[in-house]
Enzyme design. Structure first.
Site, PDB file in Angstrom:
ATOM      1  N   ARG A   3       0.032  -6.976   5.190  1.00  0.00           N
ATOM      2  CA  ARG A   3      -1.126  -6.298   4.675  1.00  0.00           C
ATOM      3  C   ARG A   3      -1.718  -6.894   3.604  1.00  0.00           C
ATOM      4  NH1 ARG A   3      -4.814  -2.079   5.840  1.00  0.00           N
ATOM      5  NH2 ARG A   3      -3.626  -1.474   7.848  1.00  0.00           N
ATOM      6  N   GLU A  58      -6.502   5.889   1.984  1.00  0.00           N
ATOM      7  CA  GLU A  58      -5.874   4.622   1.097  1.00  0.00           C
ATOM      8  C   GLU A  58      -6.971   3.991   0.333  1.00  0.00           C
ATOM      9  OE1 GLU A  58      -3.742   3.197   4.462  1.00  0.00           O
ATOM     10  OE2 GLU A  58      -2.339   2.782   3.123  1.00  0.00           O
TER      11      GLU A  58
END
Lengths: 502, 779
Positions: B323, B724
């Site tokens: 990620r 997030e």
């Protein structure tokens, strides 16, 4: 036996571990689980409770005063004769609706001020204390001071700050606690009046002497007993470092140690008097010390912690010591044999080593009358502005005559194993003109005075550099001028960062 | 129904889009919202505490438990040899051991577990165990790990075009590097589990976890039992932030192991200092870049290497570093790019998920590059950022996904205006020119964050909805409530679907015996996945009700509308509660499961190509700071945020996520200084020396607004994930601090500024900037 009031219930305890904190007692013995353990070291505020104490008001009448404390730092024995109020007492009833809630609770719900909710009971208790003690909204700065010791990891705090103000928008709710406490006081079992309240668990004992005489007698009897006052440091030794002392003697209710008097500008501060009860008197003469006291621990810690505890603990990073050293304060050391008085500066020998004898207790701190020409500067550097331990604490006090510096006292915390004066820097200040360059020049002596260490708070290099820079700043503050050639700005306010939210 | 079809059954109620209070808010403020440690302990409940390795790296030679066993109240001490099943509890790849009996790989690694009649006794006795070890030299330095190719998982890279050539052909080149600090989750509720024998013959575990199914699986595996033997329950967590995705499991496993041997309930709760030492954190990273760009600052090629400090085992690090790689572009188009990712093995606790899941450590590279290019060309950083944004025709990421939604340009334009960027910029320059000690800085940074688990099979969810015959509704779903308001949002979705009041919905604890095979509540996906699963369950029941009404009342099903607690149709109306009873009397099933799997996503990791993300969430933040050049102290004076949550299901909860994430991100980048000493011990092991933001750190002025734009993808009510993405808006604070520092060199130089930007690091950067200026001023 110790006796206190828990919400609306009188409590009597005798057989109990002397090292138990109110937090553990509430959660494990009383099923009062609304009070949460976040860290058990007094840093997060999740376990905040109200502690009510009887005081005398200006008319000489008894009143109950409520303030916040971290229940993880409050030893059960220290609760004697007090009123412990937990979140369960704020709104009672199993299924309250929004309308049933206390204004501080309702405001927090309506402002969306709780997310995970674990810090929330502590937040509520801090909001409640502020609400009880202020009939009108006291402003954002007061809100931040009240809640500086309550960490929240979810919200970012904005909705909580809004809720503090919003609580005042509803019909005001009077606190029912002092009436409960007065009733408890009236019913208090007084047959043990001459006895020292105590707790015991097998051979382990906790004593709570009520006066200096009882205190020194107990200390003579148990020279190895651990002394505790507010417990803001000692409780962590018990609950986290698993210390199991045989005898604990608490100074917190020895009445001579809990007073403050002002003798024509000379302050006599009882060693067991919590910060919040003497700082106003201190600010009267030394408003510069706000920089240290307002940032010392949190509100909860300032409501419990004491000067005697801080000095007695001999931490190299306790902020009061440099201030007291710079102000030429003295300590009274009391024993059954009498009292001896020493300079605070002479108290510290080496890391956590002091001149105190096993039968002595610190009873009083005396701060001399402020010299007319005194200039005082207090600086604290830490990673976080609020409730953080100093990386460096620097206090400089100078007097002046005909533009020359005299009696310079420069004391620093975090730079050595003990809070320590900077002799070389002082020497370079004395007899020199009171101007910025004198301080810049004196700062070059920093390496002659200190060889700080690198640790989790900062590197040695930073400690040295920032100390030098702070001396320059102090020069600017004292002299009201910039060191550079820039003529536009000799405004002191913008030579120093201020915390934006405050 | 795998995917939700938006238009098939239009929801008519009013709950969605309203700022409902958090479903537990009243309980929370009254102190009667119970967490795992708060429920009454079962009779005879014992307490377990781990015994910790005294060294960082080496081997156990001998263990002496005699002193601990002498302590009154100690019942038993369990070791790895007592584990009947699998000892390895690695969530994806092996490597995480429950208890070690031989090799020690980080300081404090659990070796044994003491079971006693009280928490204090277990904890005290655990300290009395003497473990003798043979020490080996630990690897603690990430550069040493890179040099020795000491990996927990093999390196991986993404490539598009020939970046080396593109960089070399460009008019300008720049290189840079940055050390990025880790972050402790500091959930206010520490790790805890209570396991007890279940009357049906299994084990029941109450646990603070984001991933009940994984806890169920791991407990079953260590006990060598089928998954059905274990039932895991999570009502609420006192915060998690990724720290309870995998890190909740070991304590549940140890408590269950103790139950297995002692036959009674066992609770395991870590003290805060041990929680710090024994649970993984946000990965620290060490990253490098090399970019080429033209005279305007337009990037032509970029090489970025991200090196994650993974700790001793893989845990989730493969996906976390992936990620970071996926987000090394942030919002900027790299026409040619090579993104490399290393998973470095070092002797610390194994680092884990934390809000953003590696994304922040990758995205900071985009912002670092933008600021460095601006300084090099003497241009305004915002101009460079705007120039390099993805746009139509320049829309392919280094992993070959096409960016389809281009709203950042408009969002930046809106914030430029509402935040008065250019006027403030000038005012700050003037202020700095006349302020020798205090310097101000300003920066606007965007966020583009990919939504979906990059591990594809996790993108699924289940829910269970019951309508009782009085019309009251019980909702259960596979997600977990950690404060984010997931239960509230899903109750709104269900209420909306049935057209009933929000208060008609009751939610109970997440349990593996109610909804099975769940994914962790992570990757911001909680509402996207579980909300849609719940809506699918609602629609299944609604379809049955619609069929029933049309038959029973002989009406056209097209005319039936669920709204305001009423069901109206061409011949009349009936209340929802009457309908529920009528349907029951006519033997219509009023309960259903719901299921959802995210459409469109696919990814070929070997090729580094595909569409790992269903969509992107966006945001823009503008921050202003003041920096003290004598001490490095800094403060945030104003923040303006515009954030994209699609069509908001609950604006108040969404804004709460944005504000909270921003402040948490700000803490990561400024005060939260995670440190290990040279022996490998965690030096910042508690809130006394690890400082998360306090109330006064919240920006003095804090304006947060939601951007008005529905999600073009078919998510639940066209909303977007919010957990997030706003975390990374905090880069604006770090960038604004750099901006203030660069004023010392008249904006001609931008010193590197590793994170967290503590006063010490800021002062170092100021000194470096001042000396650069001194050198170049006259030259």
């Amino acid at each position: 036996m110790i006796q206190f009031l828990l919400n609306d219930t009188p409590i009597e305890v005798q057989e109990c571990s002397p090292s138990l904190t109110i937090l553990d007692w509430l959660r494990t013995k009383k099923g009062k689980v609304g009070t949460k353990e976040g860290c058990a070291t007094g840093d997060c505020g999740a376990c905040t409770i109200l502690v009510g104490e009887e005081k005398t008001n200006s008319n000489g009448n008894p009143v109950w005063h409520y303030q916040t404390m971290n229940s993880c730092l409050l030893l059960l024995g220290n609760a004697h004769a007090k009123h412990i109020v937990t979140v369960e007492a704020v709104t009672t009833g199993l299924y309250p609706t929004l309308n049933d809630l206390h204004p501080v609770q309702r405001a927090l719900v309506e402002c969306h001020g709780s997310q995970c909710g674990f810090c929330t009971p502590g937040i509520i208790m801090s909001m409640l204390a502020l609400y009880i003690n202020n009939p009108c909204y006291p402003g954002k700065k007061a809100a931040i001071h009240a809640l500086g010791g309550n960490l929240c990891r979810c919200t970012g705090y904005s909705p909580i700050l809004l809720a503090v103000e919003k609580a005042y928008s509803y019909e005001r709710k009077n606190e029912p606690y002092s009436a409960m406490a007065a009733q408890f006081k009236a019913s208090l079992n007084t047959q043990y009046d001459d006895d020292v309240p105590f707790l015991k668990n097998g051979p382990r004992k906790f004593y709570l002497p009520q006066n200096a005489k009882q205190l020194v007698e107990l200390k003579a009897l148990y020279p190895h007993a651990h002394l505790v006052a507010g417990g803001t440091d000692f409780a962590i030794e018990l609950s986290q470092n698993m210390l199991l002392p045989d005898v604990i003697i608490s100074l917190s209710q020895a009445k001579e140690l809990c007073t403050i008097s002002d003798n024509n500008g000379e302050l006599h501060i009882g060693a067991a008097l919590p910060y919040s009860q003497f700082v106003d008197a201190f600010y009267n003469y030394y408003p510069e010390s706000k920089e240290l006291f307002e940032r010392l621990g949190s509100n909860q810690v300032r409501n419990s912690g004491t000067l005697g505890g801080s000095i007695g603990n001999a931490s190299p990073i306790g902020d009061p010591a440099p201030l007291l050293i710079a102000l030429n304060a003295t300590l009274d050391l009391l024993s059954a044999a009498g009292t001896r008085t020493i300079n605070v500066a002479d108290y510290f020998v080496d890391y956590k080593k002091t001149v105190i004898k096993s039968d002595e207790v610190i009873s009083k701190i005396t701060v001399p009358k402020r010299p007319e020409s005194l200039k005082l500067a207090c600086h604290k550097i830490s990673k976080r502005f609020e409730d953080d331990i100093s990386t460096v604490c620097l206090v400089v006090a100078v007097e002046q005559a005909q533009g020359l510096i005299s009696n310079a006292r420069c004391a620093m915390g975090g730079m050595a194993a003990i809070p320590k004066r900077a002799a070389h820097i002082e020497q370079k200040l004395n007899t020199q003109p009171l101007q910025v360059n004198t301080f810049i020049d004196a700062a070059t002596a920093i390496n002659d005075d200190f060889a700080p260490m690198s640790d989790v708070r900062s590197s040695a290099h930073y400690r040295t550099t920032v100390s030098k820079n702070l001396l320059q700043r102090i020069g600017i503050e004292f002299c009201g001028a910039q060191p550079s050639s820039n003529k536009n700005n000799n405004n002191i306010a913008i030579t120093r960062i201020s915390h934006a939210s405050l | 129904m795998r995917h939700f079809e938006m238009d098939k059954l239009k929801a008519q109620g009013g709950s969605v889009g309203q700022s409902k209070y958090h479903e537990s808010a009243i309980k929370q403020v009254c102190g009667n919202a119970n967490y795992a440690d708060d429920n009454p302990e079962p009779h005879g409940c014992l307490h377990a505490y781990p015994v910790l390795a005294p060294i960082t790296s080496g081997f156990i030679k001998s263990i002496d438990t005699s002193k601990a066993l002498e302590v009154a109240g100690v019942k038993r001490i369990l070791s790895a040899d007592d584990v009947p099943g699998k000892l390895d509890i690695g969530p994806v790849f092996p490597g995480d051991v429950l208890l070690t009996s031989h090799e020690i790989q980080y300081h404090g690694q659990p070796v044994l577990v003491v079971v006693a009649d009280s928490y204090a006794t277990a904890r005290r006795a655990a300290r009395l165990v003497v473990i003798e070890c043979e020490q080996t030299t630990p690897i603690l330095d990430i550069k040493e790990a890179i040099k020795k190719e000491h990996w927990v998982r093999p390196p991986h890279s993404l490539q598009r075009g020939n970046s080396e050539q593109a960089i070399n052909n460009a008019a300008h080149q720049l290189t840079g590097e940055i050390h990025i600090g880790g972050q402790e989750h500091f959930y206010l509720e520490g790790q805890i589990a209570l396991a007890q024998p279940d009357n049906d013959g299994g084990i029941h575990v109450q646990c603070s976890t984001q991933h009940p199914t994984e806890v169920q699986h791991l407990v079953a595996k260590i006990l060598k039992k089928p998954f059905s033997f274990v039932n895991v329950e999570t009502r609420r967590m006192g915060g998690a932030f990724g720290g309870k995705e995998t890190q909740g499991a070991p304590w549940a496993c140890l408590a269950a192991l103790a139950v297995y041997y002692l036959g009674c309930a066992v609770k395991m709760r870590l003290a805060r200092s041990d929680d710090f030492k024994l649970t993984g954190k946000r990965h620290p990273f060490y990253n490098q870049y090399h970019v080429g760009f033209d005279e305007n600052g337009l990037i032509e090629g970029a090489d970025v290497t991200v090196n994650g400090f993974c700790g001793y085992s893989p845990d989730l690090s493969d996906a976390i570093v992936d990620r970071a790689m996926f987000h090394a572009d942030n919002a900027y188009y790299y026409p040619a790019a090579t993104i490399k990712g290393n998973r470095c093995k070092v002797n610390t606790v194994s680092h884990t998920a934390f809000r953003g899941f590696g994304g922040p450590q990758g995205m900071i590279m985009g912002e670092l590059i933008m600021d460095d290019i601006a300084a090099k060309l003497g241009k305004d950083p915002l101009e460079i950022r705007k120039l390099n944004l993805y746009k139509k025709g320049r829309d392919t990421t280094p992993y070959h996904q096409t960016v389809e939604q281009h709203i950042l340009k408009d969002m930046i334009a809106q914030l430029e205006e509402s935040g008065d960027y250019w006027a403030r910029k000038e005012a700050i320059k003037a202020f700095n020119a006349s302020s020798p000690i205090i310097k101000k800085g300003l920066s606007m940074t965007p966020v583009k964050y990919g939504i979906s688990f990059t591990v594809q099979h996790l993108n699924q969810a289940g829910a269970l909805v019951h309508v009782y015959s009085d019309g009251s509704i019980h909702l259960n779903h596979g997600g977990t409530e950690m404060g984010q308001g997931l239960n509230t949002k899903i109750a709104q979705i269900v209420a909306h679907g049935f057209g009933v009041d929000f208060d008609a919905i009751s939610i109970s604890a997440t349990r593996t015996d109610k909804v099975p095979n769940t994914s962790p509540t992570a990757a911001s996906s909680g509402t996207d996945l579980n909300g849609m699963a719940a809506l699918n369950a609602v629609n299944t029941i609604k379809e049955r009700l619609i069929n029933f009404i049309s038959e029973h009342f002989e009406v056209d099903s097209q005319s039936i509308v669920f709204k305001d607690n009423l069901i109206t149709f061409s011949k009349g109306e009936i209340s929802f509660s009457e309908l529920a009873n009528l349907a029951y009397m006519n033997r219509i099933s009023l309960s259903s499961t719901g299921y959802y799997a995210t459409p469109k996503i696919h990814y070929d990791r070997a090729k580094g190509e595909g569409r790992p993300f269903f969509y992107y969430a966006h945001g823009v933040a503008l921050s202003e700071v003041e920096v003290d050049t004598l001490t490095g102290e800094n403060t945030v004076t104003r923040v303006d945020i515009l954030h994209d949550v699609g069509s908001s299901i609950n604006p108040a909860l969404d804004i709460g996520q944005i504000e909270g994430a921003f402040v948490q991100g700000m803490g990561w980048l400024t005060t939260e200084d995670l440190q290990w000493n040279d022996k490998g011990q965690l030096a910042s092991f508690g809130p006394a020396n690890y400082k998360i933001p306090a109330i006064g750190d919240t920006p003095a002025e804090f304006n947060v607004n939601l951007y008005n734009s529905a999600n073009p993808e078919t998510t639940v009510f066209r909303s977007k994930a919010v957990g997030e993405p706003p975390f990374m808006l905090a880069f604006s604070v770090w960038s604004a601090i750099r901006n203030a520092i660069s004023s010392v060199a008249n904006y001609k130089y931008t010193a590197p500024l590793d994170t967290p930007a503590t006063p010490e690091r800021v002062l170092n950067a100021i000194e470096q900037t001042a000396s650069w200026f001194k050198e170049h001023q006259h030259g």
